[in-house]
Structure formats: C-alpha cells, structure tokens
Write a protein that holds these residues in place. Structure first.
Motif, PDB file in Angstrom:
ATOM      1  N   ARG A  85     -14.302  14.453   4.933  1.00  0.00           N
ATOM      2  CA  ARG A  85     -14.427  13.103   5.476  1.00  0.00           C
ATOM      3  C   ARG A  85     -14.826  13.156   6.947  1.00  0.00           C
ATOM      4  O   ARG A  85     -15.633  12.375   7.422  1.00  0.00           O
ATOM      5  CB  ARG A  85     -13.102  12.366   5.330  1.00  0.00           C
TER       6      ARG A  85
ATOM      7  N   GLY B  50      -3.892   4.391   6.507  1.00  0.00           N
ATOM      8  CA  GLY B  50      -2.680   5.176   6.291  1.00  0.00           C
ATOM      9  C   GLY B  50      -1.503   4.770   7.175  1.00  0.00           C
ATOM     10  O   GLY B  50      -0.557   5.549   7.327  1.00  0.00           O
TER      11      GLY B  50
ATOM     12  N   GLY C  13      -6.451   2.240   1.942  1.00  0.00           N
ATOM     13  CA  GLY C  13      -7.563   3.126   2.307  1.00  0.00           C
ATOM     14  C   GLY C  13      -8.874   2.352   2.288  1.00  0.00           C
ATOM     15  O   GLY C  13      -8.998   1.334   1.590  1.00  0.00           O
TER      16      GLY C  13
ATOM     17  N   CYS D  77      -2.827  -1.684   2.973  1.00  0.00           N
ATOM     18  CA  CYS D  77      -3.033  -0.269   3.339  1.00  0.00           C
ATOM     19  C   CYS D  77      -3.406   0.534   2.100  1.00  0.00           C
ATOM     20  O   CYS D  77      -2.606   1.317   1.585  1.00  0.00           O
ATOM     21  CB  CYS D  77      -1.771   0.274   4.002  1.00  0.00           C
TER      22      CYS D  77
ATOM     23  N   ASP E 267       2.163   5.158   5.891  1.00  0.00           N
ATOM     24  CA  ASP E 267       2.642   6.548   5.868  1.00  0.00           C
ATOM     25  C   ASP E 267       3.203   6.930   7.236  1.00  0.00           C
ATOM     26  O   ASP E 267       4.186   7.658   7.341  1.00  0.00           O
ATOM     27  CB  ASP E 267       1.493   7.500   5.497  1.00  0.00           C
TER      28      ASP E 267
ATOM     29  N   ARG F  66      -8.974  16.781   4.979  1.00  0.00           N
ATOM     30  CA  ARG F  66      -9.782  15.687   5.544  1.00  0.00           C
ATOM     31  C   ARG F  66     -11.115  16.181   6.091  1.00  0.00           C
ATOM     32  O   ARG F  66     -11.928  15.373   6.549  1.00  0.00           O
ATOM     33  CB  ARG F  66      -9.008  14.984   6.667  1.00  0.00           C
TER      34      ARG F  66
ATOM     35  N   GLY G  54       0.741   0.776  -3.351  1.00  0.00           N
ATOM     36  CA  GLY G  54      -0.698   0.507  -3.452  1.00  0.00           C
ATOM     37  C   GLY G  54      -1.339   1.039  -4.721  1.00  0.00           C
ATOM     38  O   GLY G  54      -2.565   1.159  -4.782  1.00  0.00           O
ATOM     39  N   TYR G  55      -0.522   1.375  -5.705  1.00  0.00           N
ATOM     40  CA  TYR G  55      -1.069   1.935  -6.948  1.00  0.00           C
ATOM     41  C   TYR G  55      -0.718   0.995  -8.100  1.00  0.00           C
ATOM     42  O   TYR G  55       0.316   1.138  -8.745  1.00  0.00           O
ATOM     43  CB  TYR G  55      -0.539   3.361  -7.169  1.00  0.00           C
TER      44      TYR G  55
ATOM     45  N   LYS H  80     -11.489   0.399  -0.058  1.00  0.00           N
ATOM     46  CA  LYS H  80     -10.767  -0.355  -1.086  1.00  0.00           C
ATOM     47  C   LYS H  80     -10.058  -1.580  -0.479  1.00  0.00           C
ATOM     48  O   LYS H  80     -10.102  -2.679  -1.039  1.00  0.00           O
ATOM     49  CB  LYS H  80      -9.747   0.580  -1.743  1.00  0.00           C
TER      50      LYS H  80
ATOM     51  N   GLY I 168       0.805  -1.222   0.000  1.00  0.00           N
ATOM     52  CA  GLY I 168       0.000   0.000   0.000  1.00  0.00           C
ATOM     53  C   GLY I 168       0.833   1.265   0.000  1.00  0.00           C
ATOM     54  O   GLY I 168       2.063   1.226   0.055  1.00  0.00           O
ATOM     55  N   ALA I 169       0.139   2.383  -0.089  1.00  0.00           N
ATOM     56  CA  ALA I 169       0.716   3.736  -0.084  1.00  0.00           C
ATOM     57  C   ALA I 169       1.486   4.035  -1.376  1.00  0.00           C
ATOM     58  O   ALA I 169       1.611   3.185  -2.251  1.00  0.00           O
ATOM     59  CB  ALA I 169       1.593   3.957   1.155  1.00  0.00           C
ATOM     60  N   LYS I 170       1.997   5.258  -1.438  1.00  0.00           N
ATOM     61  CA  LYS I 170       2.664   5.722  -2.668  1.00  0.00           C
ATOM     62  C   LYS I 170       4.012   5.008  -2.855  1.00  0.00           C
ATOM     63  O   LYS I 170       4.593   4.529  -1.875  1.00  0.00           O
ATOM     64  CB  LYS I 170       2.876   7.235  -2.583  1.00  0.00           C
TER      65      LYS I 170
END
Ligand code: UDP
Length: 240
Positions: A221, A185, A160, A158, A188, A218, A135-136, A163, A107-109
């Motif tokens: 949300r 997250g 989000g 991770c 991160d 945020r 995660g992309y 998903k 996950g994550a960038k």
C-alpha cells in the motif's frame, strides 16, 4: 478555500479550524460527511471518478498525513497543516464532551469498537456514547436501523478506504445523524489494538515509517506514496 492535489480538493485548515468547522456541522440539519484522504486514496480517486466525486462533495476534506502536505507544497499551493483523522476526532470528542454530545463507533473487528468507546468515554468525561458496532456485517439495513435508533450527533465510520466513503455515500439519505466521518483504522488506535507512533516520530513526520515497521504488510500500500509524489512532480514540471 480548497486546495487541489491531483484532483482531490482539500480544505486548507489548521486542526483547531477543522474541529471548529466540525462542531458547526453538528448543528446543521442533514448528515454531513467528513473524509480524510491520504495519498493512497488520492491515487484511488484518479482511477474511480465516482469515488472522486464522493470525496470532493464531502463537507470537510482533511489532509491526512505528510504525503498530502508535500504534494501540495510541490504544487506551489501549500496547505496550512496536516489534520490526521484520528486526532481531529479526538479534538471533536473534547469539545463534544463539554457540550454533552453523542458519538457512535462503527467499524473494526468485533469487540474493538466497544473497547474504543469505553476508552474514549474515560478519556473525555461527558462524552456520550450512543453505541458501537463492528465493521464486518452483511446488509447495511439492520446496522443503519441500529444507528438511527441511537440517533448520535457524530458517527465514526471506520471500514477502511474506499469502503467507508462509499458506505457513507450510499446510506447518507437514510441516516439519522448530524455528522459522519470516515476514519480508517482510528478505532484500532482508540482501543489500543494498534499503537500510534511516539510523539518524537510524529514531530519528525515519520509516522508512516513507524507504521511500516510495525505492520510490514502495509508495504504494498505504501509503495503508492512514491508513485503519488512522482505524479505530483510531473504535474508541477509539465502542468498536466
Ligand atoms: N475494516 C472493517 N470492515 C471491513 C474492512 C476493514 O471494519 O470490511 C476495518 C479494519 O478492521 C480496520 C479499518 O477498517 O480497523 C481499516 O484500517 P486501516 O489501518 O487499513 O485504515 P487506514 O487508517 O490505513 O485507512
């Protein structure tokens, strides 16, 4: 015992108990799942019965954040403790390190999962890092193959919410892992890309406010939180 908060059924456990149960799940066959719903996910579950079923059928449903604790208290079915997912996983790392067990970070960038893995390996000597992947990605298949070839004991997913919950549901039967947890997250935080609230703020249950100040985007949300509490109060007063 599970406590129902607007349809989502939470395990009534302390942090130690949640980590103990997680460790037991590492020794049971099949890919068990852990979910960590906050009020935002509870609200999403109210609109999506399939998501609700996915969340409630997890082996562990941990109350992530103070909103759930207030909700349960207002409904007169208090939960013992909040169990933030990122802290639960660190509790697992500490015990897994002593037992030489392995974890995979998904996950994550790009670059974040690797940095998280490096930091956790340093912090918990003995913890085995089975792998890390961002995660992309497009197709799940190649990622599942990578994870399976590493066959970790624990997989952190991770991506989000919701998903990550849907990803775990869709891939569970073909994953060669003992336990997987949807942790938003957390990577991160482990990588140091996002700072957790200082202890003082956390003790005062103001972590949500700290996150809002640091990431004002945020707000949309977070506005689900007062809405969530309003529905809880309605349920308490009118019983439906
Ligand atoms: N993310 C991802 N793939 C996606 C969408 C999101 O890996 O397709 C990651 C994102 O980079 C972030 C995490 O999922 O690391 C979601 O973080 P957020 O703070 O929104 O989660 P929370 O802890 O609030 O559930």
């Amino acid at each position: 015992m599970r406590v129902d908060v607007l349809g989502v059924t939470f395990d009534d456990v302390t942090m130690d108990e949640a980590v103990g149960l997680g460790m037991e799940l590492l020794d049971t066959p099949g890919a068990d799942t852990v979910v960590t719903p906050n009020p935002e996910i509870v609200m999403a579950c109210r609109k999506d019965p399939e998501l609700l079923d996915t969340v409630n059928s997890a082996s562990l449903v941990l109350p992530d954040g103070i909103g759930i604790i207030y909700g349960a208290r207002i409904l007169k079915t208090p939960l013992k403790s909040k169990v933030p997912g990122a802290d639960w996983a660190e509790g697992m790392f500490a015990r897994m390190a002593r037992a030489g067990r392995s974890v995979y970070f998904l996950g994550a960038k790009p670059g974040v999962a690797e940095a998280a893995a490096e930091n956790m390996a340093k912090k918990y000597p003995g913890l085995r890092i089975a792998g890390a992947h961002d995660g992309y990605f497009g197709d799940d298949g190649p990622v599942v193959e990578l994870i399976n070839s590493a066959s970790p004991d624990l997989l952190l997913v991770c991506l989000g919410a919701p998903k990550q919950e849907k990803w775990m549901r869709d891939n569970r039967d073909r994953l060669n892992v003992r336990l997987m947890a949807g942790l938003g997250g957390s990577l991160d935080v482990y990588a140091g890309v996002v700072q957790r609230a200082p202890d003082r703020w956390r003790k005062l249950d103001l972590e949500w406010l700290y996150r809002l100040i640091k990431q004002p985007s945020r707000l949309g949300r977070m506005l689900k939180l007062p809405w969530f509490l309003a529905i809880v109060v309605w349920k308490r007063v009118f019983g439906k």
